[in-house]
Design a protein around this motif. Structure first.
Motif, PDB file in Angstrom:
ATOM      1  N   PHE A 102      30.830  52.992  -0.867  1.00 28.83           N
ATOM      2  CA  PHE A 102      31.829  53.197   0.193  1.00 28.83           C
ATOM      3  C   PHE A 102      32.007  54.686   0.475  1.00 28.83           C
ATOM      4  N   MET A 103      32.093  55.492  -0.579  1.00 21.89           N
ATOM      5  CA  MET A 103      32.256  56.936  -0.394  1.00 21.89           C
ATOM      6  C   MET A 103      31.049  57.544   0.303  1.00 21.89           C
ATOM      7  N   ALA A 104      29.852  57.115  -0.083  1.00 23.17           N
ATOM      8  CA  ALA A 104      28.628  57.630   0.555  1.00 23.17           C
ATOM      9  C   ALA A 104      28.616  57.281   2.040  1.00 23.17           C
ATOM     10  N   LEU A 105      29.025  56.057   2.377  1.00 21.25           N
ATOM     11  CA  LEU A 105      29.061  55.641   3.775  1.00 21.25           C
ATOM     12  C   LEU A 105      30.078  56.462   4.566  1.00 21.25           C
ATOM     13  N   GLU A 106      31.227  56.745   3.976  1.00 25.92           N
ATOM     14  CA  GLU A 106      32.249  57.559   4.643  1.00 25.92           C
ATOM     15  C   GLU A 106      31.743  58.979   4.907  1.00 25.92           C
TER      16      GLU A 106
ATOM     17  N   PHE B 228      23.015  68.199   5.707  1.00 26.67           N
ATOM     18  CA  PHE B 228      22.894  68.016   4.256  1.00 26.67           C
ATOM     19  C   PHE B 228      23.755  66.855   3.782  1.00 26.67           C
ATOM     20  N   ALA B 229      25.006  66.800   4.248  1.00 31.03           N
ATOM     21  CA  ALA B 229      25.909  65.726   3.843  1.00 31.03           C
ATOM     22  C   ALA B 229      25.383  64.371   4.301  1.00 31.03           C
ATOM     23  N   PHE B 230      24.864  64.325   5.526  1.00 29.24           N
ATOM     24  CA  PHE B 230      24.344  63.064   6.062  1.00 29.24           C
ATOM     25  C   PHE B 230      23.187  62.536   5.209  1.00 29.24           C
ATOM     26  N   TRP B 231      22.200  63.400   4.957  1.00 24.03           N
ATOM     27  CA  TRP B 231      21.036  62.947   4.198  1.00 24.03           C
ATOM     28  C   TRP B 231      21.361  62.788   2.713  1.00 24.03           C
TER      29      TRP B 231
ATOM     30  N   ALA C 127      21.934  58.826  -1.442  1.00 20.42           N
ATOM     31  CA  ALA C 127      22.780  58.190  -2.449  1.00 20.42           C
ATOM     32  C   ALA C 127      22.788  56.676  -2.254  1.00 20.42           C
ATOM     33  N   LEU C 128      22.942  56.239  -0.999  1.00 17.70           N
ATOM     34  CA  LEU C 128      22.893  54.800  -0.714  1.00 17.70           C
ATOM     35  C   LEU C 128      21.525  54.219  -1.069  1.00 17.70           C
TER      36      LEU C 128
END
Length: 318
Positions: free
Chosen positions: A141-145, A186-189, A194-195
């Motif tokens: 959930f955190m990775a998706l956010e 960077f945050a997006f990838w 992570a997902l």
């Protein structure tokens, strides 16, 4: 507007909670090494000749109690080492304090319980499954956010226009910000990878169920099969997962440091894309057993990109 880096302060209760539970989980992972060592001494079972010679015993690799500790430790690395960078990025999106703090607690407490029911007091299923799934879902959930935040913040063109008006180098506060297109990418990838790593656990479980291959008696008993370790399809997925851990965790750290060098947005964004897309392709061609050099190329391009970023960080440090 609050800059992302300003959220990483002791005045922020979300950051404090993240640091607290990260520290707890780091200590827990260190304790797993000690637990494995103690179990080896208690059972006089060693994997290296130089260790076995002191107890005048033979090298042995298949003691089930020790292997259980090692599997629990590996499961920690597969999950906790994903939570640590994703949890930090999640802090930087300024989430609800109530939600974030309880997510961190859920991950921390869940991972501790997972180790207890896996390696300390072996408990029948579904205890281990429940202790694994709640932290897993929380991290996902955190990775998706984080991905959504990176995808739908201030448009890059507006940021680049503002950046052109500045003649001085941006500060760290400005670099670690979702208004910085380099940090956004960077945050997006980082979130996407992570997902992807979390998905590898599911893929391994699917392969185990499909082939009825289980290394733990409490899992095997549910399917009324014997414990088995060497199914080639399961091992192929596990090798792909391990390759992820060997490469993606390095990217998480190096990528963040690279952002702080204030690189060219065009170059940095494409390096991050090369790593992200390359690692996803690597998993696909590995699991599907596509002939070489497909896997070598999918591994080599992200590897070179990460190495280049590390070199630039070193140059920037001096």
């Amino acid at each position: 507007m609050t800059l992302a880096i300003e959220l990483a302060t002791w005045d922020n209760p979300i950051f404090k909670s993240y640091v607290y539970w990260t520290g707890i989980l780091c200590l827990k992972m260190l304790a797993m090494s000690a637990l494995t060592g103690l179990t080896r001494f208690a059972r006089m079972t060693f994997a290296n000749p130089e260790d076995a010679i002191f107890s005048k015993s033979k090298v042995k690799y298949d003691d089930q109690r020790i292997e259980r500790c090692r599997r629990a430790h590996l499961n920690d690395m597969e999950n906790i080492l994903v939570f640590i960078p994703i949890g930090f990025l999640y802090v930087l999106i300024n989430p609800s304090a109530f939600l974030a703090i309880n997510l961190f607690r859920l991950v921390g407490i869940g991972r501790i319980i997972h180790t207890i029911v896996y390696a300390v007091f072996v408990t029948p299923q579904p205890s281990r499954l429940l202790a694994w799934i709640f932290p897993y879902l929380a991290t996902g959930f955190m990775a998706l956010e984080v991905i959504l935040k990176a995808a739908f913040t201030l448009p890059i063109r507006i940021y680049l226009f503002v950046a052109k008006l500045k003649k001085n180098t941006m500060s760290a506060d400005e670099l670690i910000s979702f208004e910085n297109p380099v940090f956004k990418t960077f945050a997006f990838w980082g979130g996407a990878l992570a997902l992807k790593m979390l998905a590898m656990s599911i893929l391994t479980a699917i392969q185990r169920m499909k082939t009825k291959t289980f290394p733990n008696p409490e899992d095997a008993v549910l399917s009324k099969v014997k414990v088995k370790f060497d199914d080639p399809d399961v091992e192929r997925v596990r090798r792909a997962h391990r390759n992820d851990m060997e490469n993606i965790f390095v990217f998480f750290l190096v990528g963040l440091l690279y952002v702080l060098t204030d690189p060219s947005a065009f170059l940095a964004n494409n390096l991050f894309r090369a790593v992200g897309i390359g690692r996803i392709v690597h998993t696909v061609v590995y699991v599907k057993a596509v002939p070489q050099p497909a896997r070598a190329l999918a591994w080599g391009i992200p590897y070179v990109a990460t190495g280049y970023m590390a070199l630039q960080v070193m140059i920037g440090a001096f």
